[in-house]
Design an enzyme around this catalytic site. Structure first.
Site, PDB file in Angstrom:
ATOM      1  N   GLN A  24      -4.232  -1.029   9.590  1.00  0.00           N
ATOM      2  CA  GLN A  24      -4.195  -2.405   9.065  1.00  0.00           C
ATOM      3  C   GLN A  24      -4.771  -3.382  10.100  1.00  0.00           C
ATOM      4  O   GLN A  24      -4.343  -3.403  11.246  1.00  0.00           O
ATOM      5  CB  GLN A  24      -2.743  -2.779   8.721  1.00  0.00           C
ATOM      6  N   ASP A  68     -10.821   3.052   4.027  1.00  0.00           N
ATOM      7  CA  ASP A  68     -11.097   1.609   3.994  1.00  0.00           C
ATOM      8  C   ASP A  68     -12.605   1.347   3.855  1.00  0.00           C
ATOM      9  O   ASP A  68     -13.018   0.256   3.491  1.00  0.00           O
ATOM     10  CB  ASP A  68     -10.601   0.949   5.297  1.00  0.00           C
ATOM     11  N   LYS A  99       0.842  -1.204   0.000  1.00  0.00           N
ATOM     12  CA  LYS A  99       0.000   0.000   0.000  1.00  0.00           C
ATOM     13  C   LYS A  99       0.878   1.256   0.000  1.00  0.00           C
ATOM     14  O   LYS A  99       0.631   2.198  -0.743  1.00  0.00           O
ATOM     15  CB  LYS A  99      -0.942  -0.006   1.220  1.00  0.00           C
TER      16      LYS A  99
END
Ligand code: NAD
Length: 296
Positions: free
Chosen positions: A97, A120, A53
């Site tokens: 994460q 997200d 990412k």
């Protein structure tokens, strides 16, 4: 043989489009999209996801902060960190994460992220906006958004199609089922969501014009569960072994790719299918967020 839908190729095309948007933001606002990635601890899979990412964000010219925290960071300290980035005007996207260590309440962390920086798309506000649909949508969760984008870019007809989604998780099965059943382009499908308690899974799958499998069970879908000519999207990423030579895990999806390719019309590989699209959608959400915060 089925046509292969390459997520890797589509990701490259999407990232090229995003690069132009980053340039447009720079020209108009004298700044670039800002993304912070917060990784807690040293879970090897999480490290590899975050590394990719970060690499992708940097390749697009984002302002990128990688804020790694030790595995024993307190929940309080993590929430304070999120608060700091919520207030930081140079940051348009905050990614924590998952999974987090057991002593941290994941929901508390997700809820603490400003929904307008939740790239997200896991915050309940954004899930609510997704359910309402249309102009209410701000950030779609990245994996379902990637699946929908793959279907659209591959020219798969969704209006009126029978879609069967295997799995009902909050990050894949549930949202993709809602999204494809919405009104509008790239949707209007008739969706059935099946799961561990479904009676006769195979029979449901055989009806699908579009079969989306997100169960996390290697080889779950047998070739004779696939309607000839159907589109098969394999979301599963399962570590089925370890390659001594490369030092990397061997990955497999939830579908037997070689056998399913003989029956399906279109199919996604693992790796190189849905995974790369997920990252592309995270970048797209961050660019969208930058436009939102800075003004079009
Ligand atoms: P999850 O474990 O949260 O959910 C799995 C779902 O599948 C559950 O709802 C369960 O009811 C259903 N299921 C499990 N076994 C089943 C069976 N035998 N029959 C019918 N239904 C069954 O998983 P998740 O987070 O949704 O992820 C699913 C898979 O997708 C995993 O392999 C994960 O690694 C992968 N994944 C990939 C990406 C990507 O970007 N490529 C992103 C997210 C998840």
């Amino acid at each position: 043989m089925a046509d292969i839908i390459s997520g890797t190729e589509m990701r490259a095309a999407i990232l090229d489009e995003l690069r132009q948007e980053v340039e447009a933001i720079r020209e108009k606002h004298g700044t670039v999209p800002g993304l912070v990635t917060i990784l807690v601890g040293e879970n090897p899979a999480s490290i590899s996801y975050v590394t990719l990412k970060v690499k992708t964000a940097l390749s697009l010219g984002f302002h990128e902060i990688q804020d790694n925290q030790p595995a024993d960071v307190s929940e309080e300290a993590l929430l304070a960190l999120i608060d700091k980035y919520n207030r930081d005007p140079s940051i348009h996207g905050i990614l924590v994460q998952l999974p987090l260590p057991k002593h941290i309440d994941e929901n508390k962390v997700i809820y603490a992220i400003d929904p307008d920086k939740d790239v997200d798309g896991f915050h309940p506000v954004n899930l609510g906006r997704m359910v309402i649909g249309g102009d209410a949508v701000r950030f779609l969760p990245c994996t379902p958004a990637g699946i929908q984008e793959m279907l659209v870019r591959s020219g798969v007809e969704m209006a009126g199609a029978e879609v069967v989604v295997v799995g009902r998780s909050n990050i894949v099965g549930k949202p993709i089922s809602v999204m494809l059943g919405q009104k509008g382009p790239g949707a209007n499908a008739t969706v059935t969501m099946v799961h561990t308690r479904t009676k006769d899974l195979a029979e449901h799958c055989r009806r699908a014009d579009i079969l989306i499998v997100a169960a996390g069970v290697p080889g779950l879908v047998k070739p004779d569960w696939i309607k000839p000519g159907a589109t098969v999207i394999d979301v599963g990423v399962n570590r089925v072994g370890f390659n001594e030579k490369t030092g990397k895990p061997i990955l497999s999806g939830d579908v037997d790719f070689a056998e399913a390719s003989k029956v399906a019309g279109k199919i996604t590989p693992v790796p190189g299918g849905v995974g790369p699209m997920t990252i592309a959608m995270l970048m797209k959400n961050t660019v969208r967020s930058a436009w939102y915060h800075l003004g079009r």
